[in-house]
Motif scaffolding. Structure first.
Motif, PDB file in Angstrom:
ATOM      1  N   GLN A 195     132.481 -78.168  82.522  1.00 21.98           N
ATOM      2  CA  GLN A 195     133.900 -77.820  82.497  1.00 21.98           C
ATOM      3  C   GLN A 195     134.672 -78.527  81.378  1.00 21.98           C
ATOM      4  N   GLY A 242     128.503 -67.284  77.819  1.00 20.53           N
ATOM      5  CA  GLY A 242     129.670 -68.174  77.885  1.00 20.53           C
ATOM      6  C   GLY A 242     130.916 -67.645  77.209  1.00 20.53           C
ATOM      7  N   GLY A 267     134.350 -70.697  82.459  1.00 21.85           N
ATOM      8  CA  GLY A 267     133.965 -72.108  82.470  1.00 21.85           C
ATOM      9  C   GLY A 267     134.862 -72.782  81.446  1.00 21.85           C
ATOM     10  N   ASN A 319     133.559 -73.668  77.913  1.00 21.17           N
ATOM     11  CA  ASN A 319     133.567 -72.523  76.997  1.00 21.17           C
ATOM     12  C   ASN A 319     134.978 -72.222  76.515  1.00 21.17           C
ATOM     13  N   PRO A 370     132.744 -70.998  85.906  1.00 18.57           N
ATOM     14  CA  PRO A 370     131.633 -70.293  85.264  1.00 18.57           C
ATOM     15  C   PRO A 370     131.282 -69.032  86.055  1.00 18.57           C
TER      16      PRO A 370
END
Lengths: 585, 164
Positions: A162, A456, A476, A479, A503
């Motif tokens: 995260q 992602g 997430g 990302n 995510p």
């Protein structure tokens, strides 16, 4: 793939060269106990539960991090291995707060299961224990250090996946503790309340703030008109709490159970998701046409919003001003619906059933009370709803077929896919493409596969007439960080960006059923639950937000048009820069 | 900044020095520990404001820095007094009755080991061998060494600093 020959418990087999001993054992159907291991998230060989004997090695080795090699000879259950695992577990248990009977994770606890599997009947070590205070100041997450086994799965999730780093391992030796810096509460640090730490915790050290009592009380109060609204991701995961396979759609059972619990109405948050698309789509079109701030970034995920307020205040003007769907819904219920039904809005009690812990924090934001009352009174996670269903003695798997209530129970397929990463983007595209393109799009071309899936960061260029819409999707917060840094550095340019804190999006939200490492290490929950979401979308006759009759009715009877003054009053909000570690002076 | 609320004008000087320390190590690998060392030398301890500054400048999460600070006993979160008393608790001093000395110090100053008196004058630290075993039990007040201590000497020694 290159293979190597190994011997495991006297069985000879070939396994891929890049396997660990744990993976090789799994391949051979041999279960090795683990505790700190969580594939791709925490592979640090710290807890020593997975030790095995390797021929030629000086000491026992941790299977989760030991790579296979040609000719490796492994024993997974020699007396030395079994003894070592048992002692390790007994030591972990010796200072664990063992109040299993009243623990929220009882029967879904990896430590409890290990004790059972390793046949621990007595804990020989009565060592020092500690009694540390509970951190329950956050509206979303409760942290109980007395139950923590120091596996560091939450730390890795928070920091590495995260990119939040609200918690870490502090102090040393016996005093080691997983906590925020300076022993602060999660409420005082840049925690986004996403709850991913809860989902990876093997024990009851991290859990959601339980608000079921507030709901029971409201349901018993004859003066209140109690309305439930349910997010799309709940209906594809709630079944797991009752032993159903991952990815089972339980929409009807969920509605029936909510009725039996005594809710006056059961509505579908998807209706408000469709409303969000109308508002956000209009905002996007306006910003593109009038040279407004781009990219427009979605605002449905309260974990993402708090993350942005803490870490990327320079993007606050990029955020869509749309409230998240359940907040919009709450505002609609306490204005339009209250008027229409002749109910005093003070007596309407809105309960949002969400896959999310951050929404508990969101519902408390003072700015989200446009009617003079909080838009939403209580947010329950999927897990808390399951708890209420069990407490009420409802046989969840055996309920009659039920549908959402009218008129706010109609959601389109576009509203449903909000639950998976890329879903808000796709839902918006279904509407924006039709409005900007000026002609209807048929069912065959309304699925935008380029924004689906668990990659992602996903990018897409979508041709709408002569215009090419550049879009990006991140899920997430790690990302999200990468994507925002690229935009900031001028390395990427988009018109529209979707960001979800968790995510996989809401299907894997911090309030969803918890699957143990032995399941989630090998099965992609994000994919399985998302598949059910897309199935649900395909099963619906209306799949575009602007075709939802409930939405049409709301605009014709109340809001006028998307972006109207009234819509802004009730459906939009604003954001605040937040300091990361405010100092008390 | 909490650490810089001194009224004698040293406010910006310390902040500026901290900045210099950070700049010196900023682009080197493993910068955190040397920066923490020098920052502690500068401030006497590592309060939130200092760790926050280091976190922002080195782009390391505050939680990670705090984890390092609390892991190593050498780092401290508590301010030291103007007169920092380091009492040796090494083997030789210990057997020669260092514990009795500590008790007396704590009693006289009304603070525990690791803490600082409210007026900011004295702090007590228990340390490992300071290499003066021949003088056991031994303590240092800032750079001054006091050896062959007995509990009844403590009051007199502290009195010397009371009026300074």
């Amino acid at each position: 793939m290159e293979m190597v020959n190994i011997t495991i418990d006297n069985r000879k087999l070939q396994v891929p060269k890049d396997y660990t001993v744990l993976e090789a054992a799994r391949y051979a159907n041999i279960a090795i106990p683990t505790l700190c291991f969580l594939k791709d998230i925490n592979e640090i060989g710290a807890c020593r539960m997975c030790v095995v004997e390797i021929k030629g090695a000086r000491s026992l080795q941790a299977a989760c991090v030991y790579p296979v090699s040609e000719g490796l000879v492994i024993n997974t259950k020699s007396p030395a291995v079994r003894e070592a695992r048992k002692v390790t577990l007994e030591l972990i248990l010796s200072n664990h707060d063992r109040k299993c009977l009243t623990c929220v994770r009882s029967r879904n606890c990896e430590l409890q299961k290990l004790a059972e599997e390793l046949n621990i009947k007595d804990i020989r070590f009565e060592g020092e224990t500690y009694k540390l205070p509970l951190d329950n100041f956050s509206p979303s997450i409760v942290r109980d250090p007395n139950k923590c086994v120091l596996c560091r799965r939450c730390v890795s999730m928070c920091k590495n996946i995260q990119g939040v780093a609200a918690i870490d391992t502090n102090e040393r030796g016996f005093k080691t503790i997983v906590s925020p810096a300076f022993n602060k509460s999660l409420n005082e640090v840049p925690c986004t309340m996403c709850g991913q730490c809860i989902n990876v915790c093997p024990v009851g050290a991290l859990r959601e703030k339980d608000d079921t009592d507030k709901v029971w009380q409201a349901l018993e109060n004859p003066d209140l008109y109690v309305i439930a609204q349910t997010a799309p991701a709940v209906r594809v995961a709630l079944g797991e709490e009752f032993g159903m396979p991952i990815g089972t759609r339980v929409t009807s059972n969920m509605i029936a159970a909510l009725r039996r619990l005594g809710f006056n109405k059961v509505f579908d948050t998807d209706t408000a998701a469709d409303l969000t698309i109308m508002e956000e789509g209009t905002e996007l079109i306006n910003r593109i046409k009038n040279g407004g701030k781009l990219p427009l970034i979605t605002s449905c995920s309260p974990g993402w919003i708090k993350f942005c307020e803490h870490n990327y205040p320079e993007f606050l003007d990029n955020l869509s001003t749309c409230k998240s769907p359940h907040q919009m819904f709450g505002a609609v219920l306490k204005s339009y619906y209250a008027e229409k039904m002749g109910i005093d809005p003070a007596k309407i009690f809105v309960v949002s059933i969400m896959p999310c812990t951050a929404k508990k924090f969101e519902a408390q934001r003072p700015e989200l009370s446009s009617t003079g009352y909080p838009d939403v009174d209580v947010v329950l996670t999927t897990r808390e709803l399951a708890r209420m269903i069990r407490e009420a003695g409802i046989d969840f798997t055996n309920l009659p077929e039920r549908y959402f209530d009218d008129p706010m129970g109609k959601g389109s397929g576009a509203g449903v896919i909000f639950g998976a990463t890329g879903g808000v983007m796709e839902a918006a595209l279904r509407t924006v493409a039709e409005i900007l393109g000026g002609k209807p799009i048929d069912d065959d071309s309304l699925e935008y596969n380029e924004v689906r899936g668990v990659k992602g960061i996903k990018e897409a260029s979508i041709k709408i007439g002569d215009f090419t819409l550049k879009a990006a999707v991140a899920h997430g917060l790690g990302n999200a960080r990468r994507l925002l840094d690229r935009i900031k550095a001028g390395e990427a340019e988009y018109h529209f960006v979707e960001i979800m804190a968790c995510p996989g999006g809401c299907v894997n939200g911090g309030g969803q059923p918890i699957q143990p490492s032995e399941v989630r290490s090998w099965i992609d929950l994000r994919r399985e639950r998302a598949a059910a979401i897309y199935e649900e979308d395909r099963s619906l006759s209306i799949r575009k937000s602007h075709e939802n009759p409930a939405v049409k009715m709301l605009y014709s009877e109340y809001f006028g048009e998307p972006g109207s003054h009234k819509a802004h009053e009730l459906l939009h909000t604003h954001y605040t820069k937040r300091e990361n570690y405010p100092e008390n002076k | 900044m909490e650490a810089n609320n001194c009224c004698c004008g040293c406010v910006d000087e310390k902040a500026q020095k901290l900045q210099e320390i950070i700049e010196k190590y900023k682009n080197t690998k493993g910068a955190l520990i040397p920066v923490l060392h020098e920052a502690q030398e500068l401030y006497g301890y590592l309060p939130l404001s200092v760790q926050k500054k280091i976190s922002e400048e080195l782009d390391i999460p505050l939680t990670e820095i705090y984890g390092v600070v609390t892991f190593y006993t050498q780092f401290t979160l508590k301010p030291k007094g103007r007169y920092n008393i380091q009492l040796c608790m090494g083997t030789a001093c210990y057997v020669k009755g260092a514990e009795k000395i500590l008790e007396k110090l704590q009693e006289k100053l009304g603070i525990h080991v690791g803490d600082c008196t409210e007026d900011g004058k004295f702090s007590i630290e228990a340390c490992r061998c300071i290499g003066a075993c021949g003088l056991a039990p031994v303590m240092m007040i800032n750079d001054e060494v006091y050896g062959r201590l007995t509990p009844d000497q403590i009051e007199g020694i502290l009195d010397k600093y009371k009026d300074m």
